[in-house]
Design an enzyme around this catalytic site. Structure first.
Site, mmCIF file in Angstrom:
data_model
loop_
_atom_site.group_PDB
_atom_site.id
_atom_site.type_symbol
_atom_site.label_atom_id
_atom_site.label_comp_id
_atom_site.label_asym_id
_atom_site.label_seq_id
_atom_site.Cartn_x
_atom_site.Cartn_y
_atom_site.Cartn_z
ATOM 1 N N LYS A 45 49.789 43.908 35.277
ATOM 2 C CA LYS A 45 49.907 44.644 36.525
ATOM 3 C C LYS A 45 51.355 44.808 37.001
ATOM 4 C CE LYS A 45 45.874 46.024 36.361
ATOM 5 N NZ LYS A 45 44.701 45.314 36.239
ATOM 6 N N CYS A 92 34.368 46.347 38.973
ATOM 7 C CA CYS A 92 33.388 47.365 39.393
ATOM 8 C C CYS A 92 32.771 48.089 38.196
ATOM 9 C CB CYS A 92 34.052 48.388 40.298
ATOM 10 S SG CYS A 92 34.542 47.700 41.885
ATOM 11 N N ALA A 140 36.780 34.138 36.869
ATOM 12 C CA ALA A 140 37.090 33.500 35.575
ATOM 13 C C ALA A 140 37.151 34.589 34.506
ATOM 14 C CB ALA A 140 36.016 32.477 35.235
ATOM 15 N N ARG A 151 32.519 50.631 44.032
ATOM 16 C CA ARG A 151 31.329 49.992 44.604
ATOM 17 C C ARG A 151 30.950 50.737 45.865
ATOM 18 N NH1 ARG A 151 29.615 44.688 42.954
ATOM 19 N NH2 ARG A 151 30.970 44.380 41.166
HETATM 20 C C1 OXD Z 1 42.665 43.499 37.682
HETATM 21 C C2 OXD Z 1 42.559 43.152 36.268
HETATM 22 O O1 OXD Z 1 42.720 44.703 37.967
HETATM 23 O O2 OXD Z 1 42.704 41.980 35.915
HETATM 24 O O3 OXD Z 1 42.682 42.593 38.519
HETATM 25 O O4 OXD Z 1 42.347 44.052 35.457
HETATM 26 MN MN MN Z 2 42.599 46.002 36.249
#
Ligand code: OXD
Ligand code: MN
Length: 620
Positions: free
Chosen positions: A225, A268, A381, A413
């Site tokens: 991310k 989701c 997890a 969702r």
């Molecule tokens: C998130 C992932 O979006 O781990 O949190 O993919």
């Molecule tokens: Mn993700």
């Protein structure tokens, strides 16, 4: 200084790197003061070393199956931390900070450098080069990761393609690398002790993300991310898209293969859609989309999956299940319950009443400091695996040139508003009314309350590094540059009836994807609703029989595809309010297209009421 801390065999590799990269490494070695520095170059010895050290330092432990390990994150370090993830912005920077969580750059840098100071004493620093997307193509972006966590480096090695040779070959300089600097900070029971000092700070000008006092992969594995945020900024400048999307191959008639991407908020149904039975997966989380020869192509940023393990079961997820039980496939389990060397998670069935979990020794009924009962495994997890381990991996998952995209799916969702599947009228209509209007109820993938309906455009709001208005404009422009842009669809797996029961079964999505596949090849008609094209009953009836060998009743169809006019008008009201009042510089077409959609719903309300059966709609 570096020489004295680095293994001798790596000195020749190091000396071939550009001097700017060497000084960057030196800077952080100097600041963090590791005892040793391990340069990871992807050789089999290096791979062994990473995995061995992760166990020796106690960040991972072996489970019963030989290639399986368990990693625990701290009790309060179980998800992405949005609150302390911030952009470093200097007063004179040319960065529009609307909607972004920001901190003054001088202040933030001083603070985080303070946390890094001597943070690696008694530890090893790992330095590795990886690539976003397969190396050697227009999609690839080389990255440098510095970390003191062998778990983070191990995860990165499963999830991303190693790129040290690429960096040498291309004579990469530091300015061409996305850079990630991470320290887990002081440890207690092998987990980050000072989570109150957890920080993820992003420097868009320098393409650097710093993270400290955390181990959770969503905060620490730079190419995940953190890199998505840097990529969105880069894409915005260069005219491509970096998206929170899976990438999958859908099988059609006579061996036809079509490629779909899909954006869903975390937890989701994104991974399960990308893994639908009968189709093949290229990636489950992040895709980069670029225009080549007048067409839209996408490549999977990753070569692995960091998936949510809750509810993974043999019936619904047979291939993941097989990998999670295979002694031949590498798996890192995180934050599950371990009992007698076996991993357990919620939804697996037969969970033992005691074991070890993210709270330490665990027993049924154990409570935390606030008196809350601790579940056996955390809801968030995870499992970390290679896509190559999956038998349903598309042969093209590692293809550097990417695949041509036929359809883009947006999902969230949504218990009460949109129908299970619908196609938008055009690229512009889809980007505005489906992608940019996406709402979803919150989940355990981020810290904070669950089940709250939140605006989450393109499922990418958490990662935006440019103002939302600019990002929407980029999306609109992207499709307008190609003659036949991908079709845009919405799906909703979470629609409920008045009594709160889900209206669809888990496997219905296998039918929706086949309907979408036929739509992109113009093989199937539709009904026109105020918000797009929806399936006709007769077509779904055939598809349900073909795909699921199941009868599909008119009654089910009617319940699922009834147009919820009232809820749709309310939703457009919420979205219009945001775009008219809260977001600056929004392209006027966004307001126009939303208003037109609102009018279509209002005139349907006048003629047919708040709930309109699909049988009352006319054909496309
Ligand atoms: C998130 C992932 O979006 O781990 O949190 O993919
Ligand atoms: Mn993700």
């Amino acid at each position: 200084m570096l020489k004295s801390k680095i293994q001798k065999e790596k000195l020749s590799f190091l000396s071939q790197l550009d001097a700017s990269i060497i000084s960057f490494i030196e800077k952080y070695a100097d600041l963090c003061q590791p005892d040793k520095i391990f340069i990871y170059t992807g050789t089999s010895e290096d791979k062994f070393y990473l995995r061995q050290k992760a166990k020796e330092y106690g960040e991972e432990a072996l489970l019963n199956l030989p290639k399986h390990t368990i990693h625990f994150d701290g009790y309060y370090d179980q998800a992405r931390d949005k609150l302390t993830t911030k952009y470093l912005v200097s007063e004179d920077a040319d960065i529009d900070t609307a909607l972004l969580n920001c901190i003054d750059k001088n202040f933030g840098i001083k603070e985080i450098m303070g946390f890094f100071e001597n943070s690696m004493q008694g530890k090893e620093m790992i330095v590795g080069f990886f690539s976003l997307c397969p190396p050697g193509s227009i999609f690839s972006i080389p990255c440098l990761q510095i970390t003191d966590s062998f778990y983070v480096a191990h995860s990165e090695d499963i999830l991303y393609r190693e790129a040290s040779q690429q960096v040498l070959k291309q004579k990469t300089t530091i300015d061409n690398l996305f850079r990630f600097v991470h320290s887990a900070g002081e440890l207690e029971n092998n987990t980050s002790k000072n989570v109150d000092k957890r920080r993820v700070y992003i420097d868009l000008e320098g393409n650097i993300v710093y993270s400290v006092n955390t181990q959770y992969a969503g905060n620490t594995v730079g190419l995940k991310k953190p890199a998505l945020r840097l990529a969105i900024n880069k894409a915005s400048k260069e005219g491509w898209l970096a998206e929170h999307m899976f990438l999958m191959e859908v099988n059609g008639k006579n061996g036809r293969k079509s490629y779909f991407t899909g954006a869903f908020p975390s937890a989701c149904g994104k991974t399960s859609t990308s893994m639908l039975k009968g189709e093949s997966v290229l990636g489950d989380d992040i895709a980069h989309l670029r225009i080549k020869n007048g067409k839209v192509f996408a490549a999977n940023v990753e070569k692995g999956i960091f998936g949510i393990i809750q509810d993974i079961n043999e019936k619904d997820d047979p291939e993941i299940w097989r990998v999670l039980h295979s002694p031949d496939e590498e798996v890192i389990f995180s934050n599950v319950l371990v009992s007698q060397g076996q991993p357990f998670w919620q939804g697996k069935g037969n969970i033992p009443e005691k074991g070890v979990n993210f709270s330490g020794e665990w027993f049924l009924g154990k409570t935390d400091n606030q008196g809350n009962e601790i579940p056996p495994a955390h809801k968030n997890a995870r499992f970390t695996i290679n896509i190559a381990s999956l038998r349903n991996a598309s042969p093209l998952f590692d293809y550097p040139e990417g695949v041509e995209v036929s359809g883009i799916i947006y999902g969230g969702r949504d218990s009460d508003t949109s129908v299970p599947v619908e196609e938008s009228f055009s690229w512009q209509h889809g980007i505005i009314t489906k992608a940019a209007s996406l709402e979803s109820e919150t989940t355990a993938a981020t810290l904070g309350q669950e089940g709250v309906r939140k605006f989450n455009p393109m499922s990418n709001l958490d990662f935006l590094s440019v103002p939302l208005a600019k990002y929407i404009e980029n999306n609109l422009n992207f499709g307008s540059r190609v003659k036949n842009p991908p079709r845009i669809f919405s799906v909703n797996y979470f629609l409920k009836s008045n009594n709160g029961k889900y209206l669809n079964s888990i496997e219905d999505k296998r039918v929706w994807i086949k309907w979408m596949e036929k739509r992109v090849h113009n093989e199937i008609g539709s009904l026109k609703s105020p918000s797009g094209y929806i399936p006709e009953y007769e077509d779904l009836k055939l598809l349900f029989r073909e795909v699921l060998n199941r009868e599909y009743s008119k009654e089910d169809y009617k319940k699922q595809f009834t147009i919820r006019v009232k809820e749709n008008i309310e939703k457009i009201g919420r979205i219009l309010k945001i775009y008219s009042n809260e977001i600056k510089n929004i392209p006027s077409v966004v307001i126009d297209v939303l208003s037109q959609q609102k009018q279509r719903f209002e005139s349907l309300k006048k003629s047919a009421g708040d709930y309109v059966s699909p049988f009352e709609l006319s054909k496309e």
